[in-house]
Design an enzyme around this catalytic site. Structure first.
Site, short mmCIF file in Angstrom:
data_model
loop_
_atom_site.label_atom_id
_atom_site.label_comp_id
_atom_site.label_asym_id
_atom_site.label_seq_id
_atom_site.Cartn_x
_atom_site.Cartn_y
_atom_site.Cartn_z
N HIS A 66 0.31 45.44 6.95
CA HIS A 66 -0.96 45.70 6.58
C HIS A 66 -1.88 45.69 7.93
CE1 HIS A 66 -1.06 41.41 6.83
NE2 HIS A 66 -2.50 41.28 6.52
N HIS A 68 -4.72 43.98 9.01
CA HIS A 68 -5.33 43.17 9.57
C HIS A 68 -4.69 42.88 11.00
CE1 HIS A 68 -6.35 40.96 5.70
NE2 HIS A 68 -7.34 41.88 5.96
N ASP A 70 -4.51 40.52 13.25
CA ASP A 70 -3.21 39.53 13.44
C ASP A 70 -2.11 39.90 13.40
OD1 ASP A 70 -4.06 38.85 10.97
OD2 ASP A 70 -2.87 37.09 10.97
N HIS A 71 -2.03 41.05 12.86
CA HIS A 71 -0.68 41.83 12.32
C HIS A 71 -0.52 43.06 13.28
CE1 HIS A 71 0.14 39.27 8.85
NE2 HIS A 71 -1.15 38.92 9.21
N HIS A 124 -3.53 41.38 -1.18
CA HIS A 124 -4.22 40.71 0.08
C HIS A 124 -5.28 41.95 0.49
CE1 HIS A 124 -4.80 38.35 3.68
NE2 HIS A 124 -4.25 39.48 4.13
N ASP A 148 1.27 38.84 4.70
CA ASP A 148 0.57 38.06 4.06
C ASP A 148 0.39 38.12 2.56
OD1 ASP A 148 -0.20 37.17 6.43
OD2 ASP A 148 -2.14 37.79 6.74
N HIS A 186 2.71 33.71 8.11
CA HIS A 186 1.99 32.56 8.70
C HIS A 186 2.65 31.10 8.45
CE1 HIS A 186 -1.87 34.44 9.87
NE2 HIS A 186 -1.50 35.37 8.82
#
Ligand code: ZN
Ligand code: FE
Length: 275
Positions: A66, A68, A70-71, A124, A148, A186
Site C-alpha cells: 500500500h 504509506h 513507511d512502506h 487500511h 498493515d 509492524h
C-alpha cells in the site's frame, strides 16, 4: 489444544526481517541460492542496502502492499541503484510502480523461484493488497505478506476503507491454510494482545499467546511471523462472529451490534481508544 498452536513459528529460511524506524519490518525474500532478493515494503532504502550488502545480495524486485510512506519511502533510491521492477496495487497510483496489480493477479519472479497470488484487502487503505505464496521451498508452509492489514493479534486502522471492507478483507486472509506464516509489517503484537485480552478475557489460547509474546519481547526477539491458526484462535479481529466478541462489542456500543460490520467496527473503534 493450545500446545498445537504455533504462536511464534520460525520464519522461512528464505525470509529475512529488516527492522526499520520504530517498529517496522521490511521483508527480504531470497532466491534458493541466497544470492538475490525481493523486498516487500521497503520504507527505508538505507536499511535495505545495509541488509543486501551484509549478505552480498542483488535486489531483483520490489513488492508494495500500500502507499504509506513507511512502506514505500525507499522505492526511488532502490530503483535508482538496482533498476528492478516495482509491483504494487493499481488502485493507489504509487510513484515508481511499473507492474500494477489487481486482486487475483499472479506475480512470477522466475529469477527468485517465487510465485505469489495477489489478494485484494481494502480497508487500511482503499487499494491495499497482500501477497500469498503457496510455498517458498517444496516442503515449506505457505507465506503471506500482508502489510498493515492483518497484524499478529490485531489489524490495521481504517484510514481509507470501511469496517465492512476490512471485515471482508480479513475473512479472505482468515480462509488461508492453518500453517500459513503471517509476515505483517509492524511489531505491534504486545499492544494488540493486551487489547485482545481486554475484549476476549476468557480465551485461554490468547492468554498463552500473550505470555509467550511478552517473554519473546523481553528477550528482544520478534513475535512475527505469526501463524494463521493462531490468529484465528486469538486475534479478536478474526473472531467478531463469535458470541464473546459480540458481547464485547455490545459493551462498547451500549447495545447489541446490528450486524457483523457494526460488531467489527465497534471492536476496531474500541482498540483506537484503548490505552
Ligand atoms: Zn500503513
Ligand atoms: Fe505501516
Amino acid at each position: 489444544m493450545t500446545d498445537s498452536l504455533a504462536f511464534c513459528p520460525d520464519p522461512h529460511a528464505r525470509v529475512v526481517a529488516v527492522p526499520a524506524f520504530d517498529d517496522n519490518y521490511l521483508w527480504l525474500v531470497l532466491s534458493p541460492d541466497r544470492r538475490r532478493a525481493a523486498v516487500v515494503d521497503p520504507g527505508d532504502a538505507q536499511a535495505i542496502e545495509s541488509a543486501l550488502s551484509a549478505r552480498d545480495l542483488t535486489l531483483d524486485a520490489i513488492l508494495l502492499t500500500h502507499h504509506h510512506r513507511d512502506h514505500t519511502g525507499g522505492v526511488a533510491a532502490l530503483t535508482a541503484r538496482w533498476s528492478c521492477p516495482v509491483y504494487g496495487p493499481r488502485a493507489e497510483g504509487i510513484p515508481g510502480v511499473d507492474h500494477a496489480l489487481d486482486d487475483g493477479d499472479a506475480v512470477n519472479l522466475a529469477g527468485l523461484d517465487l510465485r505469489f497470488r495477489v489478494i485484494g484487502v481494502p480497508g487500511h487503505t482503499r487499494g491495499h493488497i497482500a501477497y500469498f505464496a503457496e510455498r517458498l521451498d517444496p516442503t515449506d508452509p505457505p507465506a503471506l505478506f500482508c502489510g498493515d492489514t492483518l497484524f499478529a493479534g490485531g489489524c490495521g486502522r481504517l484510514f481509507e476503507g470501511t469496517a465492512a471492507q476490512m471485515l471482508d478483507s480479513l475473512a479472505r486472509l482468515r480462509a488461508l491454510p492453518d500453517d500459513t506464516r503471517v509476515y505483517c509489517a509492524h511489531e505491534y503484537t504486545l499492544a494488540n494482545l493486551r487489547f485482545a485480552v481486554a475484549v476476549d478475557p476468557d480465551n485461554a489460547a490468547l492468554q498463552t499467546r500473550f505470555a509467550l509474546a511478552q517473554a519473546r519481547r523481553a528477550r528482544g526477539e520478534p513475535t512475527v511471523p505469526g501463524e494463521m491458526a493462531a490468529e484465528r484462535a486469538t486475534n479478536p479481529f478474526l473472531r467478531t462472529h463469535l458470541p464473546a466478541l459480540q458481547a464485547a462489542a455490545a459493551r462498547h456500543l451500549g447495545r447489541a451490534p446490528a450486524d457483523a460490520a457494526e460488531c467489527f467496527g465497534a471492536i476496531r473503534d474500541w482498540k483506537n481508544q484503548f490505552r
